[in-house]
Design a protein around this motif. Structure first.
Motif, PDB file in Angstrom:
ATOM      1  N   THR A  26      -7.093   0.858  -3.460  1.00 30.52           N
ATOM      2  CA  THR A  26      -8.355   0.136  -3.311  1.00 30.52           C
ATOM      3  C   THR A  26      -8.678  -0.685  -4.555  1.00 30.52           C
ATOM      4  O   THR A  26      -8.292  -0.342  -5.671  1.00 30.52           O
ATOM      5  N   THR A  27      -9.359  -1.775  -4.307  1.00 30.35           N
ATOM      6  CA  THR A  27      -9.964  -2.595  -5.351  1.00 30.35           C
ATOM      7  C   THR A  27     -11.394  -2.849  -4.890  1.00 30.35           C
ATOM      8  O   THR A  27     -11.727  -2.564  -3.742  1.00 30.35           O
ATOM      9  N   PRO A  28     -12.251  -3.383  -5.723  1.00 31.90           N
ATOM     10  CA  PRO A  28     -13.606  -3.674  -5.259  1.00 31.90           C
ATOM     11  C   PRO A  28     -13.645  -4.636  -4.073  1.00 31.90           C
ATOM     12  O   PRO A  28     -14.542  -4.565  -3.241  1.00 31.90           O
ATOM     13  N   ALA A  29     -12.640  -5.506  -3.948  1.00 34.48           N
ATOM     14  CA  ALA A  29     -12.654  -6.530  -2.905  1.00 34.48           C
ATOM     15  C   ALA A  29     -11.745  -6.237  -1.726  1.00 34.48           C
ATOM     16  O   ALA A  29     -11.814  -6.938  -0.712  1.00 34.48           O
ATOM     17  N   SER A  30     -10.874  -5.213  -1.817  1.00 31.47           N
ATOM     18  CA  SER A  30      -9.910  -5.006  -0.730  1.00 31.47           C
ATOM     19  C   SER A  30      -9.381  -3.576  -0.694  1.00 31.47           C
ATOM     20  O   SER A  30      -9.451  -2.839  -1.672  1.00 31.47           O
ATOM     21  N   VAL A  31      -8.851  -3.234   0.486  1.00 33.86           N
ATOM     22  CA  VAL A  31      -8.167  -1.959   0.697  1.00 33.86           C
ATOM     23  C   VAL A  31      -6.760  -2.308   1.165  1.00 33.86           C
ATOM     24  O   VAL A  31      -6.593  -3.038   2.133  1.00 33.86           O
ATOM     25  N   HIS A  32      -5.756  -1.812   0.467  1.00 28.26           N
ATOM     26  CA  HIS A  32      -4.362  -2.099   0.774  1.00 28.26           C
ATOM     27  C   HIS A  32      -3.736  -0.863   1.406  1.00 28.26           C
ATOM     28  O   HIS A  32      -3.989   0.256   0.967  1.00 28.26           O
ATOM     29  N   VAL A  33      -2.900  -1.077   2.421  1.00 34.32           N
ATOM     30  CA  VAL A  33      -2.261   0.008   3.151  1.00 34.32           C
ATOM     31  C   VAL A  33      -0.778  -0.315   3.268  1.00 34.32           C
ATOM     32  O   VAL A  33      -0.405  -1.455   3.560  1.00 34.32           O
ATOM     33  N   ARG A  34       0.079   0.705   3.050  1.00 35.19           N
ATOM     34  CA  ARG A  34       1.519   0.505   3.194  1.00 35.19           C
ATOM     35  C   ARG A  34       2.184   1.806   3.633  1.00 35.19           C
ATOM     36  O   ARG A  34       1.603   2.888   3.551  1.00 35.19           O
ATOM     37  N   ASP A  35       3.432   1.698   4.053  1.00 36.66           N
ATOM     38  CA  ASP A  35       4.271   2.833   4.407  1.00 36.66           C
ATOM     39  C   ASP A  35       4.811   3.425   3.110  1.00 36.66           C
ATOM     40  O   ASP A  35       5.440   2.722   2.319  1.00 36.66           O
ATOM     41  N   SER A  36       4.593   4.702   2.887  1.00 32.55           N
ATOM     42  CA  SER A  36       5.008   5.310   1.620  1.00 32.55           C
ATOM     43  C   SER A  36       6.522   5.333   1.441  1.00 32.55           C
ATOM     44  O   SER A  36       7.011   5.409   0.321  1.00 32.55           O
ATOM     45  N   LYS A  37       7.270   5.250   2.520  1.00 28.05           N
ATOM     46  CA  LYS A  37       8.729   5.260   2.421  1.00 28.05           C
ATOM     47  C   LYS A  37       9.286   3.903   2.006  1.00 28.05           C
ATOM     48  O   LYS A  37      10.459   3.795   1.672  1.00 28.05           O
ATOM     49  N   ASP A  38       8.452   2.861   2.045  1.00 26.13           N
ATOM     50  CA  ASP A  38       8.913   1.509   1.737  1.00 26.13           C
ATOM     51  C   ASP A  38       7.901   0.845   0.807  1.00 26.13           C
ATOM     52  O   ASP A  38       7.170  -0.064   1.206  1.00 26.13           O
ATOM     53  N   GLY A  39       7.861   1.293  -0.432  1.00 23.97           N
ATOM     54  CA  GLY A  39       6.878   0.823  -1.392  1.00 23.97           C
ATOM     55  C   GLY A  39       6.940  -0.664  -1.703  1.00 23.97           C
ATOM     56  O   GLY A  39       5.958  -1.240  -2.156  1.00 23.97           O
ATOM     57  N   HIS A  40       8.079  -1.285  -1.445  1.00 22.02           N
ATOM     58  CA  HIS A  40       8.196  -2.724  -1.686  1.00 22.02           C
ATOM     59  C   HIS A  40       8.131  -3.516  -0.390  1.00 22.02           C
ATOM     60  O   HIS A  40       8.315  -4.734  -0.399  1.00 22.02           O
ATOM     61  N   GLY A  41       7.882  -2.836   0.704  1.00 24.07           N
ATOM     62  CA  GLY A  41       7.813  -3.485   2.012  1.00 24.07           C
ATOM     63  C   GLY A  41       6.449  -4.096   2.269  1.00 24.07           C
ATOM     64  O   GLY A  41       5.614  -4.226   1.371  1.00 24.07           O
ATOM     65  N   PRO A  42       6.213  -4.452   3.515  1.00 25.69           N
ATOM     66  CA  PRO A  42       4.946  -5.100   3.872  1.00 25.69           C
ATOM     67  C   PRO A  42       3.754  -4.173   3.679  1.00 25.69           C
ATOM     68  O   PRO A  42       3.892  -2.947   3.705  1.00 25.69           O
ATOM     69  N   GLN A  43       2.621  -4.784   3.472  1.00 24.96           N
ATOM     70  CA  GLN A  43       1.374  -4.038   3.349  1.00 24.96           C
ATOM     71  C   GLN A  43       0.254  -4.839   3.970  1.00 24.96           C
ATOM     72  O   GLN A  43       0.353  -6.057   4.129  1.00 24.96           O
ATOM     73  N   LEU A  44      -0.786  -4.150   4.356  1.00 28.45           N
ATOM     74  CA  LEU A  44      -1.994  -4.789   4.871  1.00 28.45           C
ATOM     75  C   LEU A  44      -3.028  -4.826   3.765  1.00 28.45           C
ATOM     76  O   LEU A  44      -3.133  -3.883   2.987  1.00 28.45           O
ATOM     77  N   ALA A  45      -3.787  -5.893   3.705  1.00 31.07           N
ATOM     78  CA  ALA A  45      -4.927  -5.987   2.791  1.00 31.07           C
ATOM     79  C   ALA A  45      -6.153  -6.275   3.647  1.00 31.07           C
ATOM     80  O   ALA A  45      -6.200  -7.284   4.352  1.00 31.07           O
ATOM     81  N   LEU A  46      -7.109  -5.370   3.597  1.00 31.19           N
ATOM     82  CA  LEU A  46      -8.312  -5.479   4.420  1.00 31.19           C
ATOM     83  C   LEU A  46      -9.549  -5.537   3.543  1.00 31.19           C
ATOM     84  O   LEU A  46      -9.562  -4.971   2.443  1.00 31.19           O
ATOM     85  N   SER A  47     -10.589  -6.155   4.070  1.00 31.11           N
ATOM     86  CA  SER A  47     -11.869  -6.102   3.367  1.00 31.11           C
ATOM     87  C   SER A  47     -12.411  -4.682   3.513  1.00 31.11           C
ATOM     88  O   SER A  47     -12.063  -3.967   4.468  1.00 31.11           O
ATOM     89  N   PRO A  48     -13.245  -4.241   2.588  1.00 31.11           N
ATOM     90  CA  PRO A  48     -13.825  -2.897   2.726  1.00 31.11           C
ATOM     91  C   PRO A  48     -14.549  -2.704   4.059  1.00 31.11           C
ATOM     92  O   PRO A  48     -14.450  -1.631   4.661  1.00 31.11           O
ATOM     93  N   THR A  49     -15.232  -3.719   4.541  1.00 29.63           N
ATOM     94  CA  THR A  49     -15.930  -3.617   5.827  1.00 29.63           C
ATOM     95  C   THR A  49     -14.939  -3.436   6.970  1.00 29.63           C
ATOM     96  O   THR A  49     -15.139  -2.587   7.850  1.00 29.63           O
TER      97      THR A  49
END
Length: 61
Positions: A26-49
């Motif tokens: 988390t950051t103040p402006a976003s929440v990032h989500v990823r697969d723990s098995k692929d730390g360099h793979g794709p991730q989602l970045a969402l607004s806190p809302t």
């Protein structure tokens, strides 16, 4: 903010076997989500809302 500077942690709702793990950062402006098995793979970045709405929907019975 880059993936390398984010502080990732495993979701408390991830599977106990380690096969279905999700990591969140988390950051103040976003929440990032990823697969723990692929730390360099794709991730989602969402607004806190958006994250709040997603979690609310995902935890419905």
């Amino acid at each position: 903010m880059t993936t390398n500077t984010l502080a990732w942690f495993k979701s408390s709702h991830s599977g106990g076997s380690g096969d279905d793990c999700v990591e969140v950062a988390t950051t103040p402006a976003s929440v990032h989500v990823r697969d723990s098995k692929d730390g360099h793979g794709p991730q989602l970045a969402l607004s806190p809302t958006s994250w709040v709405h997603f979690v609310s929907y995902a935890t419905q019975d």
